[in-house]
Design an enzyme around this catalytic site. Structure first.
Site, PDB file in Angstrom:
ATOM      1  CE  LYS A  19      -1.954  -1.167   3.906  1.00  0.00           C
ATOM      2  NZ  LYS A  19      -1.320  -2.477   4.148  1.00  0.00           N
ATOM      3  NE  ARG A  98      -4.989   0.132   9.996  1.00  0.00           N
ATOM      4  CZ  ARG A  98      -3.783  -0.272   9.650  1.00  0.00           C
ATOM      5  NH1 ARG A  98      -3.416  -1.514   9.828  1.00  0.00           N
ATOM      6  NH2 ARG A  98      -2.923   0.563   9.141  1.00  0.00           N
ATOM      7  NE  ARG A 137       7.692  -2.486   6.271  1.00  0.00           N
ATOM      8  CZ  ARG A 137       6.384  -2.381   6.440  1.00  0.00           C
ATOM      9  NH1 ARG A 137       5.633  -1.831   5.495  1.00  0.00           N
ATOM     10  NH2 ARG A 137       5.815  -2.835   7.536  1.00  0.00           N
ATOM     11  NE  ARG A 170       6.110  -0.212   9.854  1.00  0.00           N
ATOM     12  CZ  ARG A 170       4.959  -0.243   9.188  1.00  0.00           C
ATOM     13  NH1 ARG A 170       4.866   0.330   8.008  1.00  0.00           N
ATOM     14  NH2 ARG A 170       3.914  -0.848   9.714  1.00  0.00           N
ATOM     15  NE  ARG A 181       1.953  -4.618  11.265  1.00  0.00           N
ATOM     16  CZ  ARG A 181       3.113  -4.606  10.602  1.00  0.00           C
ATOM     17  NH1 ARG A 181       4.209  -5.140  11.130  1.00  0.00           N
ATOM     18  NH2 ARG A 181       3.173  -4.067   9.416  1.00  0.00           N
TER      19      ARG A 181
HETATM   20  P1  AP5 Z   1       4.778  -1.690   1.962  1.00  0.00           P
HETATM   21  O1  AP5 Z   1       4.401  -0.864   0.769  1.00  0.00           O
HETATM   22  O2  AP5 Z   1       5.579  -1.044   3.008  1.00  0.00           O
HETATM   23  O3  AP5 Z   1       3.493  -2.437   2.584  1.00  0.00           O
HETATM   24  P2  AP5 Z   1       2.132  -1.868   3.189  1.00  0.00           P
HETATM   25  O4  AP5 Z   1       1.009  -2.499   2.446  1.00  0.00           O
HETATM   26  O5  AP5 Z   1       2.162  -0.387   3.253  1.00  0.00           O
HETATM   27  O6  AP5 Z   1       2.140  -2.564   4.620  1.00  0.00           O
HETATM   28  P3  AP5 Z   1       2.274  -1.948   6.085  1.00  0.00           P
HETATM   29  O7  AP5 Z   1       3.042  -2.938   6.895  1.00  0.00           O
HETATM   30  O8  AP5 Z   1       2.770  -0.559   6.048  1.00  0.00           O
HETATM   31  O9  AP5 Z   1       0.807  -1.969   6.545  1.00  0.00           O
HETATM   32  P4  AP5 Z   1       0.332  -1.844   8.033  1.00  0.00           P
HETATM   33  O10 AP5 Z   1      -1.110  -1.718   7.874  1.00  0.00           O
HETATM   34  O11 AP5 Z   1       0.794  -2.896   8.927  1.00  0.00           O
HETATM   35  O12 AP5 Z   1       1.115  -0.591   8.597  1.00  0.00           O
HETATM   36  P5  AP5 Z   1       0.639   0.875   8.879  1.00  0.00           P
HETATM   37  O13 AP5 Z   1       1.840   1.726   8.818  1.00  0.00           O
HETATM   38  O14 AP5 Z   1      -0.525   1.209   8.045  1.00  0.00           O
HETATM   39  O15 AP5 Z   1       5.555  -2.976   1.381  1.00  0.00           O
HETATM   40  C1  AP5 Z   1       6.037  -3.992   2.263  1.00  0.00           C
HETATM   41  C2  AP5 Z   1       7.376  -4.556   1.766  1.00  0.00           C
HETATM   42  O16 AP5 Z   1       7.175  -5.244   0.526  1.00  0.00           O
HETATM   43  C3  AP5 Z   1       8.431  -3.478   1.467  1.00  0.00           C
HETATM   44  O17 AP5 Z   1       9.680  -3.965   1.872  1.00  0.00           O
HETATM   45  C4  AP5 Z   1       8.359  -3.296  -0.059  1.00  0.00           C
HETATM   46  O18 AP5 Z   1       9.595  -2.862  -0.596  1.00  0.00           O
HETATM   47  C5  AP5 Z   1       7.985  -4.691  -0.515  1.00  0.00           C
HETATM   48  N1  AP5 Z   1       7.156  -4.678  -1.734  1.00  0.00           N
HETATM   49  C6  AP5 Z   1       6.148  -3.799  -2.032  1.00  0.00           C
HETATM   50  N2  AP5 Z   1       5.577  -4.105  -3.218  1.00  0.00           N
HETATM   51  C7  AP5 Z   1       6.238  -5.215  -3.680  1.00  0.00           C
HETATM   52  C8  AP5 Z   1       6.102  -6.011  -4.868  1.00  0.00           C
HETATM   53  N3  AP5 Z   1       5.172  -5.738  -5.805  1.00  0.00           N
HETATM   54  N4  AP5 Z   1       6.932  -7.078  -5.007  1.00  0.00           N
HETATM   55  C9  AP5 Z   1       7.870  -7.371  -4.052  1.00  0.00           C
HETATM   56  N5  AP5 Z   1       8.053  -6.644  -2.905  1.00  0.00           N
HETATM   57  C10 AP5 Z   1       7.230  -5.577  -2.727  1.00  0.00           C
HETATM   58  O19 AP5 Z   1       0.140   0.773  10.402  1.00  0.00           O
HETATM   59  C11 AP5 Z   1       1.047   0.538  11.462  1.00  0.00           C
HETATM   60  C12 AP5 Z   1       0.304   0.502  12.784  1.00  0.00           C
HETATM   61  O20 AP5 Z   1      -0.275   1.799  13.057  1.00  0.00           O
HETATM   62  C13 AP5 Z   1      -0.870  -0.473  12.894  1.00  0.00           C
HETATM   63  O21 AP5 Z   1      -0.446  -1.784  13.206  1.00  0.00           O
HETATM   64  C14 AP5 Z   1      -1.676   0.173  14.021  1.00  0.00           C
HETATM   65  O22 AP5 Z   1      -1.078  -0.059  15.281  1.00  0.00           O
HETATM   66  C15 AP5 Z   1      -1.549   1.661  13.703  1.00  0.00           C
HETATM   67  N6  AP5 Z   1      -2.609   2.115  12.787  1.00  0.00           N
HETATM   68  C16 AP5 Z   1      -2.429   2.579  11.512  1.00  0.00           C
HETATM   69  N7  AP5 Z   1      -3.616   2.922  10.974  1.00  0.00           N
HETATM   70  C17 AP5 Z   1      -4.557   2.659  11.901  1.00  0.00           C
HETATM   71  C18 AP5 Z   1      -5.968   2.772  11.915  1.00  0.00           C
HETATM   72  N8  AP5 Z   1      -6.642   3.214  10.840  1.00  0.00           N
HETATM   73  N9  AP5 Z   1      -6.616   2.413  13.049  1.00  0.00           N
HETATM   74  C19 AP5 Z   1      -5.965   1.976  14.133  1.00  0.00           C
HETATM   75  N10 AP5 Z   1      -4.615   1.819  14.180  1.00  0.00           N
HETATM   76  C20 AP5 Z   1      -3.916   2.158  13.069  1.00  0.00           C
HETATM   77 MG    MG Z   2       2.463   1.029   4.822  1.00  0.00          MG
END
Ligand code: AP5
Ligand code: MG
Ligand code: ZN
Length: 229
Positions: A19, A98, A137, A170, A181
């Site tokens: 994402k 989410r 990552r 991270r 998660r």
């Molecule tokens: P990346 O693009 O970083 O993945 P992502 O989908 O963004 O996954 P996240 O881990 O960031 O999602 P998340 O929901 O856990 O974290 P968030 O920060 O939102 O890609 C991942 C890896 O794959 C990278 O190394 C990349 O290079 C590689 N890659 C990408 N595309 C590829 C491809 N096509 N082929 C091969 N490799 C590839 O949330 C973190 C925390 O914040 C949550 O756990 C929660 O505690 C809190 N939080 C955030 N939002 C909320 C909410 N709305 N409500 C409550 N708590 C929240």
């Molecule tokens: Mg992300």
């Protein structure tokens, strides 16, 4: 409040689907402002306050931050970004909503602002691929750019291509936090996809392909939705 009505897009998918990677590539091409609730929380966590300690307590163990706090932080940020003379069409929301309560809170906020939702991009990747993506990552400690040790390595080991700062892991990319998660995603977030599918807004995208191929497909599909307006 934003001065004119804005048009927003949501990007959804499991942890590690890409994402953040895709949002960073497609947002500038579509005049959308990328906003990630995870990034907003990580900015707060980098500081030293009661709030940063509270948020770290949820994020580091892979739990969700409570809805009320999340919604308030997001809406304050959206008002700040879209107020004034913004040239942006709207936001590209990454990591929000989410759960069903957040999806309904978003509906209310959009109605109050007179804004609309153009599309919900669902980046889908099989579950067995996700752990490897997350534990490999690397993120830039300064600008937030995302890399992967094997799938998307930086040009110079440990150094950000964009700004030259050091790459780190991270704090929630441990196998235990990733498992938690992912379980929360399949229990609470995946059902929200059906909500948007029923509303005719869902755009399914195969995320198990090369990064550039995925972003070109998303831009093309969204551009035709904007053009149809
Ligand atoms: P990346 O693009 O970083 O993945 P992502 O989908 O963004 O996954 P996240 O881990 O960031 O999602 P998340 O929901 O856990 O974290 P968030 O920060 O939102 O890609 C991942 C890896 O794959 C990278 O190394 C990349 O290079 C590689 N890659 C990408 N595309 C590829 C491809 N096509 N082929 C091969 N490799 C590839 O949330 C973190 C925390 O914040 C949550 O756990 C929660 O505690 C809190 N939080 C955030 N939002 C909320 C909410 N709305 N409500 C409550 N708590 C929240
Ligand atoms: Mg992300
Ligand atoms: Zn950087």
């Amino acid at each position: 409040m934003a001065k004119k009505s804005a048009a927003h897009v949501i990007i959804m998918g499991p942890q590690g689907a890409g994402k953040g990677t895709q949002a960073a590539l497609v947002a500038p091409r579509l005049r959308l402002e990328h906003v990630s609730t995870g990034d907003l929380f990580r900015q707060v966590m980098a500081g030293d306050s009661e709030l940063s300690t509270e948020i770290r307590g949820y994020v580091d163990r892979g739990a969700l931050v409570p809805d009320a706090l999340t919604i308030r932080m997001l809406m304050e940020y959206v008002d700040e970004v879209l107020g004034g003379e913004s040239e942006m069409r709207g936001m590209l929301l990454d990591g929000f909503p989410r759960n069903q309560a957040q999806a309904e809170a978003l509906d209310v906020a959009l109605r109050e602002r007179g804004d609309r939702l153009v599309s919900v991009v669902h980046v889908d990747v099989p579950r067995e691929r996700l752990m490897e993506r997350l534990t490999g990552r690397l993120v830039c400690s300064n600008c937030g750019a995302t890399y992967h040790r094997r799938f998307n390595p930086p040009k110079v080991d440990g150094v950000c291509d964009v700004c030259g700062a050091t790459l780190t892991q991270r704090s929630d990319d441990t196998p235990e936090a990733v498992e938690r998660r992912l379980s929360i995603y399949y229990e609470q977030t995946a059902p929200v996809l059906d909500y948007y599918r029923a509303a005719g807004l869902l755009l399914d995208v195969d995320g198990d392909r090369p990064i550039a191929e995925i972003s070109d497909g998303i831009v093309e599909a969204l551009q035709s939705k904007f053009d149809a307006d």
